[in-house]
Design a protein around this motif. Structure first.
Motif, PDB file in Angstrom:
ATOM      1  N   VAL B 261       0.860  -1.173   0.000  1.00  0.00           N
ATOM      2  CA  VAL B 261       0.000   0.000   0.000  1.00  0.00           C
ATOM      3  C   VAL B 261       0.898   1.225   0.000  1.00  0.00           C
ATOM      4  O   VAL B 261       1.834   1.317   0.792  1.00  0.00           O
ATOM      5  CB  VAL B 261      -0.905   0.018   1.244  1.00  0.00           C
ATOM      6  CG1 VAL B 261      -1.717   1.299   1.303  1.00  0.00           C
ATOM      7  CG2 VAL B 261      -1.817  -1.185   1.247  1.00  0.00           C
ATOM      8  N   LYS B 262       0.638   2.112  -0.921  1.00  0.00           N
ATOM      9  CA  LYS B 262       1.419   3.336  -0.955  1.00  0.00           C
ATOM     10  C   LYS B 262       0.657   4.403  -0.169  1.00  0.00           C
ATOM     11  O   LYS B 262      -0.553   4.546  -0.344  1.00  0.00           O
ATOM     12  CB  LYS B 262       1.598   3.787  -2.401  1.00  0.00           C
ATOM     13  CG  LYS B 262       3.030   4.167  -2.711  1.00  0.00           C
ATOM     14  CD  LYS B 262       3.271   4.302  -4.202  1.00  0.00           C
ATOM     15  CE  LYS B 262       2.357   5.297  -4.847  1.00  0.00           C
ATOM     16  NZ  LYS B 262       2.425   5.288  -6.302  1.00  0.00           N
ATOM     17  N   VAL B 263       1.356   5.102   0.677  1.00  0.00           N
ATOM     18  CA  VAL B 263       0.690   6.168   1.425  1.00  0.00           C
ATOM     19  C   VAL B 263       1.059   7.496   0.787  1.00  0.00           C
ATOM     20  O   VAL B 263       2.228   7.786   0.583  1.00  0.00           O
ATOM     21  CB  VAL B 263       1.107   6.156   2.907  1.00  0.00           C
ATOM     22  CG1 VAL B 263       0.300   7.175   3.678  1.00  0.00           C
ATOM     23  CG2 VAL B 263       0.904   4.777   3.485  1.00  0.00           C
ATOM     24  N   ASP B 264       0.059   8.239   0.434  1.00  0.00           N
ATOM     25  CA  ASP B 264       0.274   9.475  -0.287  1.00  0.00           C
ATOM     26  C   ASP B 264      -0.208  10.642   0.563  1.00  0.00           C
ATOM     27  O   ASP B 264      -1.292  10.580   1.148  1.00  0.00           O
ATOM     28  CB  ASP B 264      -0.535   9.406  -1.585  1.00  0.00           C
ATOM     29  CG  ASP B 264       0.121  10.235  -2.654  1.00  0.00           C
ATOM     30  OD1 ASP B 264       1.356  10.318  -2.637  1.00  0.00           O
ATOM     31  OD2 ASP B 264      -0.601  10.818  -3.484  1.00  0.00           O
ATOM     32  N   TYR B 265       0.607  11.678   0.645  1.00  0.00           N
ATOM     33  CA  TYR B 265       0.188  12.860   1.400  1.00  0.00           C
ATOM     34  C   TYR B 265      -0.049  14.012   0.437  1.00  0.00           C
ATOM     35  O   TYR B 265       0.758  14.251  -0.462  1.00  0.00           O
ATOM     36  CB  TYR B 265       1.262  13.268   2.408  1.00  0.00           C
ATOM     37  CG  TYR B 265       1.325  12.333   3.577  1.00  0.00           C
ATOM     38  CD1 TYR B 265       0.468  12.501   4.659  1.00  0.00           C
ATOM     39  CD2 TYR B 265       2.222  11.279   3.606  1.00  0.00           C
ATOM     40  CE1 TYR B 265       0.525  11.640   5.731  1.00  0.00           C
ATOM     41  CE2 TYR B 265       2.275  10.408   4.665  1.00  0.00           C
ATOM     42  CZ  TYR B 265       1.424  10.603   5.734  1.00  0.00           C
ATOM     43  OH  TYR B 265       1.474   9.753   6.800  1.00  0.00           O
TER      44      TYR B 265
END
Lengths: 630, 686
Positions: B261-265
């Motif tokens: 899972v990529k966490v994007d801000y």
């Protein structure tokens, strides 16, 4: 026996972020009520030297509050504070009561978070106090005014905001007058005392705590029993706790006041199982934690307005947007092994108690390297389990007398760990507590956490050991460079001081950057004293030999002349510049043909011009373009 | 990663003197393999057993001799096979000869790797209690020298872990120890001795960490006297692995899905919530009170605190002026520059002078150029007791003035007399401190250096279990690991009168005012002592482990912790279709299992018993006897040897056994089988 039916000992906070926890859970609102009667402005101590500027109690208090505000803005800036003077000529308060002046600056609410300006202006309040606010005796014969009553009422009104459940509210009274109603007599006096005490009771019933910080002089001790014991509702043996030690130096009193102004914040309440049947209650406190420069907020550089961070989870395989995923995985033997969050927390749950006593060991079993994190202080509490303090005190004194520390298992849900509980005896100096009585919980490493660096480079030869003569020279050195009266808390953190110095200057719009003295640098002057230099030289000669410096210099020179590594580096640069000269870089750049070159070719340019060669091809190209000024 | 690649051979003594701890030997070696499977996938491991009845090794085949040494697993890159080879360690019948095993292990490494570089390690676990066979020529000492020389030539290191129960001692052991220490003196081996199964688990470093210096340079005493030192970490917390978030979006057919899972801000302006602010338009704001002060990185760089790299001595002070609880962080070691005799002498002289005079040194450290802060701390001497290990210093960080919160606490002497212990109580406490001694006469138990992290041990074994059975439950804590989290029951039994005396002397009472305050909250830990209470009023027992494990969800209807039986019946009654029955039964089984697994000293038994009764009754009424029978068999199989074994005696005594044909027609269990269930199983297990 069921010790914790209501779940007092729930594990609700994570030790690692106890700072945030503390802030959220115990926000504090304080009203400082400062007596400004003329008595506060008379010199506090009778000094013999007439020319010396004599300090007043008022000055002491202003200093205390300024210091406390400075600490607060750094470490607890969410707390709110108001400053009120009573027995003043002028009046300024919501209810328009006489003799009470609520101090404030700018557009700040009277009870609000401290600002840089508040601190700055307040610290120099003495210069203008008499002209702007003025001082007078509040409760005098013939006048119906009761300034103390008014002051408490104003404070209570200020503290109206916020719920008592989430905020702790305090009123701190600073005065050196132990008998505020001494000037009047008869029915008026009894009536005034009655209404004032009632006023205080009402405030306390609303959940406000009222504390007194009395100041006394060497020649007359502050007599609590005259009035204030009634006001704040103290019992006989509690009064001694409050009394400042009179006759001490004024600085000590400042120190005491400063400490007392600080509210104790507990981190957690723990159940401490001593045996299967005896389980007591203790509170933990974080007495020592690294202070960090605080959190940063991202701002929009155009408008300087704060930005809101939004987090989204994206599936790496499909690009789909996910809700906060609940499963975790670990690659194991190249296979994906899934865990639920619940399973993971269950793995960490290895203990049935918060704190479980395992046994006792002599103090010398606690080695200097048995340390991982700052210690936590524990102090007993009878709040939920009566008798806890008694058990704790008994154990504490046994451990001190027998020279033992307790080994216990701390079932913290984030990192369950073995801890050493070291009993600490109370240490007091000149009337103020230096080390509180209780136990320090020291987090012990596991075998997985301990490394053996000293064994990395061993050879089969015996390691050289110093001779007695050399040790004697070293002892001499130790005696010479001795830090007298060293105390741990005497150094301010230069990085932090500078950080907040800069922030303060910027917040106040000052141009001049403050110059912060780095107190952690060695005392060059002291080290240059002939005795010290001699001791150092003697020791140096005894371990390094007479001609060490010369040898070192020769070795360094030899190294520089050989300098294989540097030669190699030079050769590479030369080769690269030759290679790079083969291209017309400006033309390639103009025609956009740089991307047709290989990475090696691009790097030749970078190496030749002493630029970094890291990054992807695009990064390299953009770096070349920047360098060419395109 | 490859830089730190390592090949190791485990040399395990399985002879009779080791039988008592083979389980722990297996556990510790398994953890080692599990960790390699997670962190060092390319490491290679071989396993050699000695003290076995059989002989199986190349040297025996080629040269003869080397009896009772068995190569259980050749040196190979770690995989399930490595873990499997450790599963069934045979009980050896012959006293093992560790020197033979070392030669075999060494031979394996040399054959496999020859002169190629790379880390190679032998790990010997033995009791070293039995006489070694005499070498064909020369003395045993000569033999050790030859082996050590070979090891040195090939740069092979050895870890020796000697396990011996307390009190076992004889001349043979002395000789064996001397031989092992001879390896150490030749700088090819590290020898540790342990005397309890728990410390055996902590004796082997299961994760291989490449030592990296924090700082190399001068310890400056003055401008013209400098000591060249290397600084390493002495302690560093081995963290619980950070697991990645799992995405189930990838289609099951995709064999190469990463499941990551990529966490994007994204940063959005407060005024225009739809507009994303690009990174270069962001600026850092520092909080100062309620004000936010914006400063760009470049500006900050220009004004921030920039100390010069270097370690400077401030001076020496009495040890007593440094309090132990002021140590702030993990610890570093200051080692003199390797190979530099003069510097080693200087460090040795100062360390010894400090030791003699009871002094410590105060230093100020900036480890790297460009570091934004200074560390300020204390050097304490570490006098080496081993000949070829040089003296060094430990370094602990001390707090700055800002880091100390000066809270005031009431002094114990001013406490009211109701909180002061009486003489009798003080005596009881004194006795407790004296008797619960964990370090009697030089035999310290639970030494940090030999105490493994129970959570990590448990995690890696659970990880391995889950890789095989994805729906496995968390296994209970191993018996040896329980010695770390709870007091030793043997000691407790031994000191019973004393402990009871302590309980009697002190009276603890709950505060009645606080009792009603937080009825909603539940206790997160079951107290080890609420057994009595639980039998009295089992239905209001409040052990919230289960509340935490199985949080209540309103819409589904769950088995709650307060009245599990009622909840269960409610669920059955509420059913709108048959899946509800299934679900209710499943929930109840899960709940009951958890209840037993989390039971301590039988505190949940009464409740679990009620659950069993209810479940059994329901399964008869709902005609689902298989559900119950299978469940009972499984749970019995799994837990009969554990701590809750006596719960099954309780079940047996209440006649709660399998559901027989007579009770439910669908059952394939006869009445006879049901009655004999516990008896038969017990007989089988003995």
């Amino acid at each position: 026996m069921d010790l914790d039916p209501e779940g007092i000992f729930r594990d609700d906070s994570d030790e690692d972020d106890d700072n945030t926890q503390e802030r959220e859970a115990n926000k504090e609102m304080v009203v400082y009520l400062v007596d400004a009667s003329p008595k506060m402005f008379t010199p506090a101590a009778t000094t013999t030297q007439a020319d010396e500027k004599q300090e007043t109690h008022f000055h002491t208090i202003v200093n205390c509050i300024t210091q406390s505000l400075k600490t607060q803005i750094i470490s607890r800036s969410y707390d709110e504070v108001a400053i009120c003077f009573f027995n003043t000529k002028e009046k300024k308060n919501l209810q328009d009561l006489a003799g009470v002046y609520t101090y404030n600056v700018g557009d700040r609410d009277p009870l609000d978070r401290p600002t840089a300006k508040l601190i700055k202006d307040f610290s120099s309040i003495e210069d203008s106090f008499m002209s702007n606010i003025g001082s007078r005796y509040g409760i005098t014969a013939g006048s119906r005014e009761n300034t103390l009553y008014n002051a408490i009422w104003v404070a209570q009104a200020l503290l109206r905001k916020g719920s008592v459940k989430t905020v702790s509210k305090r009123i701190l009274i600073f005065t050196n007058e132990d008998d505020p109603f001494g000037a009047i007599t008869g029915a008026v006096k009894t009536d005034m005392i009655r209404t004032t005490v009632q006023r205080a009771k009402d405030a306390q019933d609303l959940g406000l705590s009222i504390e007194l910080l009395p100041l006394s002089r060497p020649d007359e001790e502050f007599n609590m029993s005259l009035f204030y014991a009634d006001l704040i509702g103290l019992d006989g043996d509690e009064i001694t706790e409050y009394l400042p030690s009179a006759g001490e130096k004024l600085e000590d009193m400042t120190d005491q006041l400063r400490k007392r102004m600080m509210k104790k914040r507990r981190v957690k309440t723990l159940s401490f199982a001593i045996t299967n049947d005896v389980c007591i209650e203790v509170n933990t406190y974080a007495l020592i934690r690294p202070t960090t420069p605080g959190t940063i907020t991202w701002l929009d550089s155009l408008s300087n307005l704060p930005l809101k961070a939004e987090r989204s989870f994206i599936c790496n395989d499909t690009g789909a947007l996910l809700q906060d995923p609940q499963k975790r995985f670990q690659l194991y033997n190249d296979k994906v092994v899934k865990f639920s969050v619940r399973e993971l927390s269950e793995v960490k749950r290895v203990s049935s108690h918060h704190l479980r006593l395992l046994g006792f060991k002599p103090l010398d079993c606690l080695k200097d390297y048995h340390n991982l994190r700052p210690s936590t202080f524990i102090y007993p509490s009878d709040e939920h389990i009566f008798g806890s303090t008694r058990v704790f005190v008994a154990l504490h004194s046994s451990m001190l007398r027998l020279g033992r520390f307790a080994l216990a298992f701390y079932g913290n849900p984030t990192r369950p760990q073995l801890v050493a509980l070291v009993a600490q005896e109370e240490v007091a100096s000149s009337g103020s507590q230096v080390e509180p009585p209780g136990m320090h919980m020291i987090y012990l490493p596991y075998s997985d956490d301990i490394r053996y660096p000293e064994e990395v480079h061993v050879t089969s030869d015996d390691a050289p050991r110093a001779t007695d003569e050399q040790i004697k020279k070293a002892s001499n050195l130790l005696k010479r460079i001795d830090l007298k009266n060293f105390s741990v808390c005497q150094f301010a953190n230069p990085a932090l001081q500078r950080h907040y110095g800069i922030l303060e200057a910027l917040a106040l719009g000052e141009d001049e950057m403050p110059d912060i003295k780095d107190e952690t640098l060695p005392d060059e002057e002291g080290l240059a004293r002939p005795g010290v230099v001699k001791a150092i030289e003697e020791f140096k000669a005894s371990v390094y030999g007479e001609n060490y410096d010369q040898e070192e210099a020769e070795a360094a020179a030899a190294k520089a002349s050989r300098g294989e590594a540097s030669k190699k580096r030079k050769a590479i640069t030369d080769a690269a510049s030759q290679k790079s000269a083969a291209y017309d870089w400006a033309e390639l750049a103009d025609n956009g043909k740089l991307k047709d070159l290989t990475v090696v070719e691009l790097k030749s340019y970078l190496t030749a011009h002493d630029l970094p060669v890291s990054g992807k091809k695009e990064a390299l190209i953009s770096r070349i373009l920047t360098h060419l000024g395109k | 990663m490859a830089r730190n690649k390592e090949a190791m051979v485990l040399l395990l003594d399985v002879g009779p003197s080791m039988h008592g701890v083979l389980q722990e030997v297996k556990n510790i070696c398994s953890t080692l393999v599990h960790k390699k499977l997670v962190h060092n996938r390319s490491d290679e491991v071989g396993i050699v057993l000695f003290g076995t009845k059989e002989t199986c090794n190349e040297l025996a085949k080629e040269l003869g001799g080397y009896k009772h040494v068995m190569v259980a697993h050749d040196i190979k890159v770690v995989d399930e096979g490595t873990a499997r080879a450790l599963q069934n360690l045979p009980l050896g019948t012959v006293p093992g000869d560790f020197l033979d095993a070392v030669v075999v292990g060494l031979d394996m490494l040399i054959r496999k790797f020859g002169n190629t570089k790379g880390k190679q390690r032998l790990c010997l676990i033995t009791s070293a209690q039995h006489p070694l066979r005499d070498p064909p020529e020369g003395t045993k000492e000569d033999q050790v020298d030859t082996i050590a020389d070979q090891m040195k030539r090939h740069d092979i290191k050895m870890n020796c872990i000697v396990f011996r129960e307390q009190g076992v001692h004889n001349a043979v052991m002395e000789e064996n120890d001397r031989l092992l220490y001879q390896f150490r003196d030749k700088s090819v081996a590290k020898v540790v001795q342990v005397d309890s199964p728990t410390s055996l688990l902590g004796a082997l470093k299961t994760r291989n960490v490449l030592p990296v210096t924090v700082f190399r340079g001068d310890l400056e005493v003055s401008s013209n006297f400098k000591i060249k030192v290397w600084v390493y970490k002495k302690t560093s917390e081995e963290k619980f692995p950070t697991l990645k978030k799992y995405s189930d979006k990838a289609p099951p057919s995709d064999k190469f899905a990463s499941h990551e899972v990529k966490v994007d801000y994204e940063y959005k302006s407060v005024i225009e919530p739809d507009k994303v602010v690009p990174p270069d338009q962001r600026i850092k704001g520092y909080l100062y009170g309620p004000q936010v002060v914006p400063i760009s990185s470049a500006e900050w760089e220009a004004v921030k605190f920039k100390p010069e790299k270097g370690v400077k001595l401030l001076g020496f002070t009495d040890r007593s002026s440094i309090l132990r609880h002021h140590f702030m962080k993990d610890v570093c070691s200051f080692i003199s520059e390797p190979g530099n005799t003069k510097v080693t002498l200087a460090v040795s002289a100062i360390a010894r002078a400090m030791q003699q005079m009871n002094k410590v040194a105060i230093v100020r450290c900036v480890w790297r150029q460009g570091q934004g802060n200074v560390a300020f701390g204390v050097l304490t001497p570490n006098i080496s007791s081993v000949n070829n290990v040089p003296d060094s210093f430990y370094f602990n960080v001390l707090p700055f003035a800002e880091d100390i919160r000066e809270f005031q606490f009431r002094s114990f002497s001013s406490l009211p007399s109701s909180s002061q212990p009486t003489e009798e109580q003080q005596e009881a406490a004194d006795n407790l401190v004296k008797m619960l001694d964990l370090a009697p006469a030089g035999r310290e138990v639970l030494k940090p250096n030999f105490t493994p992290n129970p959570v990590l041990e448990r995690f890696y074994s659970y990880l391995d279990l889950k890789a095989k059975q994805p729906d496995a439950n968390v296994p209970p804590l191993d018996r040896c690991l329980k010695r770390i989290t709870e007091p030793d029951p043997v000691v407790i039994d031994h000191q019973t009168p004393l402990i009871q005396n302590l309980g009697k002397s002190f009276e603890l009472k709950e505060n009645p005012k606080k009792k009603k305050a937080r009825t909603q909250d539940k206790l997160a830990y079951t107290g080890g002592n609420d057994q009595a209470k639980s039998t009295e009023e089992p239905s209001v027992e409040k052990d919230g482990i289960l509340g935490v494990l199985y949080p209540q969800t309103e819409d589904v209807g769950e088995i709650g912790d307060l009245n599990p039986v009622q909840d269960f019946e409610a669920m059955l009654a509420k059913r709108s279709n048959s899946t509800w029955v299934q679900k209710a039964i499943e929930e109840m089984q899960k709940y009951t299992t958890a209840l037993l697994e989390n039971s301590r000293d039988g505190d949940n038994y009464q409740k679990a018993l009620e659950c069993f009764v209810a479940l059994r009754k329901a399964c008869i009424i709902e005609q689902e006897p298989q559900e119950f029978n299978q469940f009972l068999k499984n749970i019995y199989e799994r837990l009969k040897t554990g701590d809750v074994a006596n719960f099954f005696h309780l079940l047996s005594s209440k006649n709660i056994s399998l559901i027989s044909e007579e009770e439910a027609a669908d059952s394939n269990v006869t009445e006879e089988m049901a009655r004999r269930f516990y008896l038969k199983q017990e007989a089988a297990s003995q």
